[in-house]
Design a protein around this motif. Structure first.
Motif, mmCIF file in Angstrom:
data_model
loop_
_atom_site.group_PDB
_atom_site.id
_atom_site.type_symbol
_atom_site.label_atom_id
_atom_site.label_comp_id
_atom_site.label_asym_id
_atom_site.label_seq_id
_atom_site.Cartn_x
_atom_site.Cartn_y
_atom_site.Cartn_z
ATOM 1 N N ARG A 130 0.824 -1.220 0.000
ATOM 2 C CA ARG A 130 0.000 0.000 0.000
ATOM 3 C C ARG A 130 0.853 1.263 0.000
ATOM 4 O O ARG A 130 0.624 2.168 -0.790
ATOM 5 N N THR A 131 1.823 1.334 0.924
ATOM 6 C CA THR A 131 2.618 2.560 0.968
ATOM 7 C C THR A 131 3.485 2.670 -0.283
ATOM 8 O O THR A 131 3.785 3.769 -0.739
ATOM 9 N N ARG A 132 3.849 1.529 -0.850
ATOM 10 C CA ARG A 132 4.648 1.557 -2.079
ATOM 11 C C ARG A 132 3.833 2.151 -3.228
ATOM 12 O O ARG A 132 4.362 2.904 -4.049
ATOM 13 N N ALA A 133 2.533 1.829 -3.283
ATOM 14 C CA ALA A 133 1.667 2.390 -4.328
ATOM 15 C C ALA A 133 1.603 3.912 -4.196
ATOM 16 O O ALA A 133 1.650 4.638 -5.195
ATOM 17 N N LEU A 134 1.526 4.415 -2.961
ATOM 18 C CA LEU A 134 1.511 5.867 -2.739
ATOM 19 C C LEU A 134 2.849 6.478 -3.155
ATOM 20 O O LEU A 134 2.903 7.535 -3.786
ATOM 21 N N ALA A 135 3.944 5.793 -2.777
ATOM 22 C CA ALA A 135 5.288 6.312 -3.067
ATOM 23 C C ALA A 135 5.535 6.356 -4.574
ATOM 24 O O ALA A 135 6.145 7.303 -5.086
#
Ligand code: ZN
Length: 238
Positions: A130-135
């Motif tokens: 999830r945080t990778r998608a935002l990053a």
């Protein structure tokens, strides 16, 4: 209100993930506007990021407070992760990064965009995705704004929950304080990316770990940040 929300969760995805209003999309216009508020520094409500001695706080850019419909939508994304909701949230991260780029471009031509691994140890893989998608969305927006931006998966959690369970209480405390492992130090100055900012302990831990490994942290972007006390009273809740 809680019962209503629980009921809304059950019938969602047909409802707005923010307020439960019936509609076909994942967010109604009102809730989308709350998510896409003014991009500003929003670290003021997180005591761990604002040093007591009056020193400079870590800059955290965001377009929303972590309250009301925005909080509901982010929790729904974490729990259910529906595709359209992810698109709304990655778009918000990109918009925040684009605004932050104006400040960053005055400091550096290159930025390493670093996703924060999830603190939910039991669900590490999903949280990291999830945080990778935002990053990734943030990195693309920074590149679009003319910066040399790279996505750097350089952080990992130090201990698994099973390892933590075998430790004495004082060791667990230490583990919690020092849970970020730096796999490598990016050469470019770092911009951290996380879903929400609450106490600031996670970002502070990541910043210290990266600094210890020789990297520089410029700041962070999050989807939503916990409001300072006065802002909680003024609004945010529906
Ligand atoms: Zn709504």
């Amino acid at each position: 209100m809680k019962a209503l929300r629980a009921a809304a969760d059950l019938i969602w995805p047909a409802d707005c993930a923010g307020c439960g209003a019936e509609l076909a999309g994942p967010l109604c216009t009102r809730c989308r506007l709350e998510l896409l508020g003014p991009v500003e520094r929003r670290e003021g409500g997180s005591p761990r990021l604002v040093p007591a001695d009056g020193g400079p706080a870590l800059a955290v850019w965001s377009s929303a407070w972590y309250a009301g419909p925005v909080r509901n939508a982010i929790v729904a994304w974490k729990r259910q992760g529906r595709g359209e909701l992810e698109r709304e949230l990655t778009r918000a991260a990109a918009r925040t990064a684009e605004a932050a780029a104006r400040v960053l471009a005055q400091i550096t031509p290159a930025v390493a965009v670093v996703p924060i691994p999830s603190r939910a140890l039991r669900n590490w893989g999903e949280g990291a995705r999830r945080t990778r998608a935002l990053a990734l969305a943030a990195a693309e927006a920074l590149a679009g704004a003319g910066l040399e931006a790279t996505l750097e998966d350089c952080l990992a959690r130090r201990a698994t929950s099973r390892e933590q369970a075998g430790l004495a209480a004082h060791q667990r405390m230490r583990g919690r304080e020092d849970a970020t492992r730096v796999r490598y130090a990016p050469k470019a100055p770092c911009l951290l990316v996380d879903d929400v900012l609450t106490t600031g302990a996670t970002l502070l831990d990541a910043e210290r770990s990266l600094a210890a490994a020789g990297a520089t942290v410029l700041g962070a972007i999050v989807l939503a940040a916990t409001p300072a006390q006065s802002q909680t009273l003024e609004g945010g809740l529906p």
